[in-house]
Design a protein around this motif. Structure first.
Motif, PDB file in Angstrom:
ATOM      1  N   HIS A  67       0.787  -1.104  -0.046  1.00 27.53           N
ATOM      2  CA  HIS A  67       0.235  -0.001   0.276  1.00 27.53           C
ATOM      3  C   HIS A  67       0.679   1.286   0.206  1.00 27.53           C
ATOM      4  O   HIS A  67       2.003   1.404   0.467  1.00 27.53           O
ATOM      5  CB  HIS A  67      -0.882  -0.039   1.238  1.00 27.53           C
ATOM      6  N   LEU A  68       0.357   2.539  -0.459  1.00 28.56           N
ATOM      7  CA  LEU A  68       0.917   3.572  -0.272  1.00 28.56           C
ATOM      8  C   LEU A  68       1.029   4.131   0.949  1.00 28.56           C
ATOM      9  O   LEU A  68       0.242   3.882   1.777  1.00 28.56           O
ATOM     10  CB  LEU A  68       0.206   4.458  -1.015  1.00 28.56           C
ATOM     11  N   ALA A  69       2.072   4.567   1.519  1.00 26.54           N
ATOM     12  CA  ALA A  69       2.524   5.026   2.621  1.00 26.54           C
ATOM     13  C   ALA A  69       1.183   6.175   3.179  1.00 26.54           C
ATOM     14  O   ALA A  69       0.858   6.809   2.265  1.00 26.54           O
ATOM     15  CB  ALA A  69       3.530   6.061   2.929  1.00 26.54           C
ATOM     16  N   LEU A 181       6.642   9.605  -2.516  1.00 25.74           N
ATOM     17  CA  LEU A 181       7.715   9.731  -3.688  1.00 25.74           C
ATOM     18  C   LEU A 181       9.047   8.767  -3.455  1.00 25.74           C
ATOM     19  O   LEU A 181       9.433   8.320  -4.500  1.00 25.74           O
ATOM     20  CB  LEU A 181       8.203  11.316  -3.678  1.00 25.74           C
ATOM     21  N   ILE A 182       9.439   8.643  -2.385  1.00 22.58           N
ATOM     22  CA  ILE A 182      10.461   7.787  -1.992  1.00 22.58           C
ATOM     23  C   ILE A 182      10.235   6.428  -2.136  1.00 22.58           C
ATOM     24  O   ILE A 182      10.769   5.486  -2.755  1.00 22.58           O
ATOM     25  CB  ILE A 182      11.194   8.089  -0.691  1.00 22.58           C
ATOM     26  N   GLN A 183       9.008   5.879  -1.685  1.00 24.62           N
ATOM     27  CA  GLN A 183       8.411   4.561  -1.951  1.00 24.62           C
ATOM     28  C   GLN A 183       8.407   4.121  -3.234  1.00 24.62           C
ATOM     29  O   GLN A 183       8.821   3.023  -3.701  1.00 24.62           O
ATOM     30  CB  GLN A 183       7.352   4.465  -0.978  1.00 24.62           C
ATOM     31  N   CYS A 184       7.939   4.837  -4.057  1.00 22.63           N
ATOM     32  CA  CYS A 184       7.379   4.601  -5.342  1.00 22.63           C
ATOM     33  C   CYS A 184       8.500   4.593  -6.714  1.00 22.63           C
ATOM     34  O   CYS A 184       8.335   4.173  -7.574  1.00 22.63           O
ATOM     35  CB  CYS A 184       5.975   5.406  -5.738  1.00 22.63           C
ATOM     36  N   PHE A 185       9.396   5.642  -6.350  1.00 25.21           N
ATOM     37  CA  PHE A 185      10.197   6.048  -7.647  1.00 25.21           C
ATOM     38  C   PHE A 185      11.661   6.014  -6.986  1.00 25.21           C
ATOM     39  O   PHE A 185      12.013   6.364  -5.881  1.00 25.21           O
ATOM     40  CB  PHE A 185       9.935   7.433  -7.929  1.00 25.21           C
ATOM     41  N   GLU A 186      12.638   5.500  -7.981  1.00 29.26           N
ATOM     42  CA  GLU A 186      13.992   5.608  -7.840  1.00 29.26           C
ATOM     43  C   GLU A 186      14.255   7.117  -8.447  1.00 29.26           C
ATOM     44  O   GLU A 186      13.653   7.490  -9.555  1.00 29.26           O
ATOM     45  CB  GLU A 186      14.612   4.711  -8.886  1.00 29.26           C
ATOM     46  N   TRP A 187      14.968   7.842  -7.569  1.00 27.83           N
ATOM     47  CA  TRP A 187      15.285   9.280  -7.931  1.00 27.83           C
ATOM     48  C   TRP A 187      16.903   9.466  -8.371  1.00 27.83           C
ATOM     49  O   TRP A 187      17.682   8.908  -7.556  1.00 27.83           O
ATOM     50  CB  TRP A 187      15.114  10.061  -6.772  1.00 27.83           C
ATOM     51  N   GLU A 188      16.937  10.229  -9.294  1.00 27.08           N
ATOM     52  CA  GLU A 188      18.458  10.563  -9.469  1.00 27.08           C
ATOM     53  C   GLU A 188      18.673  11.743 -10.123  1.00 27.08           C
ATOM     54  O   GLU A 188      17.779  12.375 -10.806  1.00 27.08           O
ATOM     55  CB  GLU A 188      18.838   9.747 -10.677  1.00 27.08           C
ATOM     56  N   ARG A 189      19.973  12.386 -10.071  1.00 31.06           N
ATOM     57  CA  ARG A 189      20.128  13.734 -10.420  1.00 31.06           C
ATOM     58  C   ARG A 189      20.442  13.791 -12.009  1.00 31.06           C
ATOM     59  O   ARG A 189      20.499  12.591 -12.535  1.00 31.06           O
ATOM     60  CB  ARG A 189      21.399  14.275 -10.024  1.00 31.06           C
ATOM     61  N   ARG A 220       8.886  -2.960  -7.538  1.00 33.59           N
ATOM     62  CA  ARG A 220       8.313  -3.475  -6.393  1.00 33.59           C
ATOM     63  C   ARG A 220       6.949  -2.745  -6.261  1.00 33.59           C
ATOM     64  O   ARG A 220       6.013  -3.270  -5.477  1.00 33.59           O
ATOM     65  CB  ARG A 220       9.100  -3.522  -4.877  1.00 33.59           C
ATOM     66  N   MET A 221       6.652  -1.630  -6.593  1.00 38.54           N
ATOM     67  CA  MET A 221       5.649  -0.706  -6.365  1.00 38.54           C
ATOM     68  C   MET A 221       4.759  -0.715  -7.730  1.00 38.54           C
ATOM     69  O   MET A 221       3.861  -0.242  -7.452  1.00 38.54           O
ATOM     70  CB  MET A 221       5.823   0.777  -6.068  1.00 38.54           C
ATOM     71  N   ILE A 222       5.204  -1.450  -8.447  1.00 30.62           N
ATOM     72  CA  ILE A 222       4.200  -1.410 -10.026  1.00 30.62           C
ATOM     73  C   ILE A 222       2.713  -1.822  -9.717  1.00 30.62           C
ATOM     74  O   ILE A 222       1.688  -1.247 -10.121  1.00 30.62           O
ATOM     75  CB  ILE A 222       4.685  -2.173 -11.171  1.00 30.62           C
ATOM     76  N   ASN A 223       2.442  -2.684  -8.940  1.00 29.80           N
ATOM     77  CA  ASN A 223       1.220  -3.422  -8.656  1.00 29.80           C
ATOM     78  C   ASN A 223       0.272  -2.211  -7.941  1.00 29.80           C
ATOM     79  O   ASN A 223      -0.690  -1.935  -8.401  1.00 29.80           O
ATOM     80  CB  ASN A 223       1.131  -4.551  -7.869  1.00 29.80           C
ATOM     81  N   VAL A 224       0.975  -1.581  -6.929  1.00 30.32           N
ATOM     82  CA  VAL A 224       0.132  -0.550  -6.283  1.00 30.32           C
ATOM     83  C   VAL A 224      -0.050   0.615  -7.239  1.00 30.32           C
ATOM     84  O   VAL A 224      -1.056   1.278  -7.239  1.00 30.32           O
ATOM     85  CB  VAL A 224       0.901   0.145  -5.015  1.00 30.32           C
ATOM     86  N   LEU A 225       1.114   0.964  -7.857  1.00 27.80           N
ATOM     87  CA  LEU A 225       0.852   2.398  -8.804  1.00 27.80           C
ATOM     88  C   LEU A 225      -0.181   1.972  -9.999  1.00 27.80           C
ATOM     89  O   LEU A 225      -0.886   2.986 -10.248  1.00 27.80           O
ATOM     90  CB  LEU A 225       2.326   2.674  -9.525  1.00 27.80           C
ATOM     91  N   SER A 226      -0.126   0.713 -10.574  1.00 21.95           N
ATOM     92  CA  SER A 226      -1.187   0.417 -11.562  1.00 21.95           C
ATOM     93  C   SER A 226      -2.701   0.550 -11.048  1.00 21.95           C
ATOM     94  O   SER A 226      -3.571   0.596 -11.812  1.00 21.95           O
ATOM     95  CB  SER A 226      -0.719  -0.729 -12.415  1.00 21.95           C
ATOM     96  N   GLU A 227      -2.769   0.551  -9.752  1.00 23.65           N
ATOM     97  CA  GLU A 227      -4.265   0.507  -9.302  1.00 23.65           C
ATOM     98  C   GLU A 227      -4.861   1.794  -8.879  1.00 23.65           C
ATOM     99  O   GLU A 227      -5.744   2.124  -8.534  1.00 23.65           O
ATOM    100  CB  GLU A 227      -4.394  -0.448  -8.059  1.00 23.65           C
ATOM    101  N   LEU A 228      -3.513   2.953  -9.197  1.00 23.36           N
ATOM    102  CA  LEU A 228      -4.177   4.410  -8.817  1.00 23.36           C
ATOM    103  C   LEU A 228      -5.181   4.834  -9.681  1.00 23.36           C
ATOM    104  O   LEU A 228      -5.198   4.536 -10.997  1.00 23.36           O
ATOM    105  CB  LEU A 228      -2.978   5.051  -8.499  1.00 23.36           C
TER     106      LEU A 228
END
Ligand code: HEM
Length: 228
Positions: A67-69, A181-189, A220-228
């Motif tokens: 689940h999302l935080a 944002l941190i839970q669902c995405f990899e962040w880079e400069r 690992r968050m694709i399932n949660v994100l695809s249900e939004l």
């Protein structure tokens, strides 16, 4: 002509009443400050990937991937709260708080202040004072570990009776935005260079250059994100 003037007066009065309303005051005071804090926090994390990694590990362990935080998760994320505190220390969105007027004669820091004087509290300077903080210009969320009683040194929301009534709400909004944002995405400069941390000008202190970053949804968050 008279009718037109009356109509214009009514329109202006409407605008004044609308801006006077508590709802509007809360909306203005709450949105830009919180958005600014989120942008500074993400910028700091991009410049400190080890701290971002530690925050992500905490979120993965305490929130998981199903689940999302959500609000109840925030109390399980003390490191994230330390990141928020450290961001608000270095980049308080309202660095001079709001002007206050002394209601009677008083002495502050050895200075005599007459009744009716306009007072500005420079939270930005207090937050970077080497007499108050160790290594004040460094981004070190760990400095808040076990230091809950030192809250008086950190005053991004002001202090006392006129302090920000939205502080608790703001901590939740900023916390939830950063956590998801941190839970669902990899962040880079966007390149090798560090994110430019210069301060711009405004009612709240924005970044001089708006943040640009790359992000990719985490597997690992694709399932949660695809249900939004
Ligand atoms: C990171 C986010 C925020 C920061 C840094 C912040 C900071 C501040 C500061 C420094 C003050 C003046 C306090 C003083 O002078 O002692 C203030 C006042 C105020 N804030 Fe916030 N704020 C934030 C979010 C919010 C939110 C989310 C709301 C509402 C939902 C809000 C509503 C208000 C209001 C209404 C006042 C005026 C209080 C008065 O009239 O005395 N703020 N805020």
């Amino acid at each position: 002509m008279l009718r037109t003037k009356k109509k214009i007066d009514e329109i202006f009065q409407g605008v004044i009443d609308e801006n006077r309303s508590e709802d509007k005051k809360f909306l203005i005071a709450g949105t830009e400050t919180s958005a600014t804090a989120i942008e500074w926090a993400l910028s700091l994390l991009l410049n400190h990937p080890d701290i971002l990694k530690k925050a992500r590990a905490e979120i993965d362990a305490m929130v998981g991937k199903d689940h999302l935080a959500d609000e109840p998760d925030l109390s399980k994320l003390p490191y994230l709260q330390n990141i928020i505190n450290e961001t608000l220390r270095l980049f308080p969105p309202a660095p001079l708080l709001l002007p206050l007027e002394s209601s009677k004669d008083c002495t502050i820091g050895g200075f005599h202040i007459e009744r009716g004087t306009m007072l500005l509290v420079n939270a930005w300077a207090i937050h970077r004072d080497p007499n108050v903080w160790d290594d004040p210009t460094s981004f070190k969320p760990e400095r808040f570990e076990g230091r809950e009683n030192e809250a008086y040194k950190l005053l991004p929301f002001g202090i006392g009776r006129r302090s920000c009534p939205g502080a608790g709400f703001a901590n939740r909004v900023v916390g939830l935005a950063l956590a998801t944002l941190i839970q669902c995405f990899e962040w880079e400069r966007i390149g090798e260079e560090f994110v430019d941390m210069s301060e711009g000008q405004g009612i709240t202190v924005p970044k001089a250059k708006p943040l640009q970053a790359m992000c990719r949804a985490r597997e690992r968050m694709i399932n949660v994100l695809s249900e939004l």
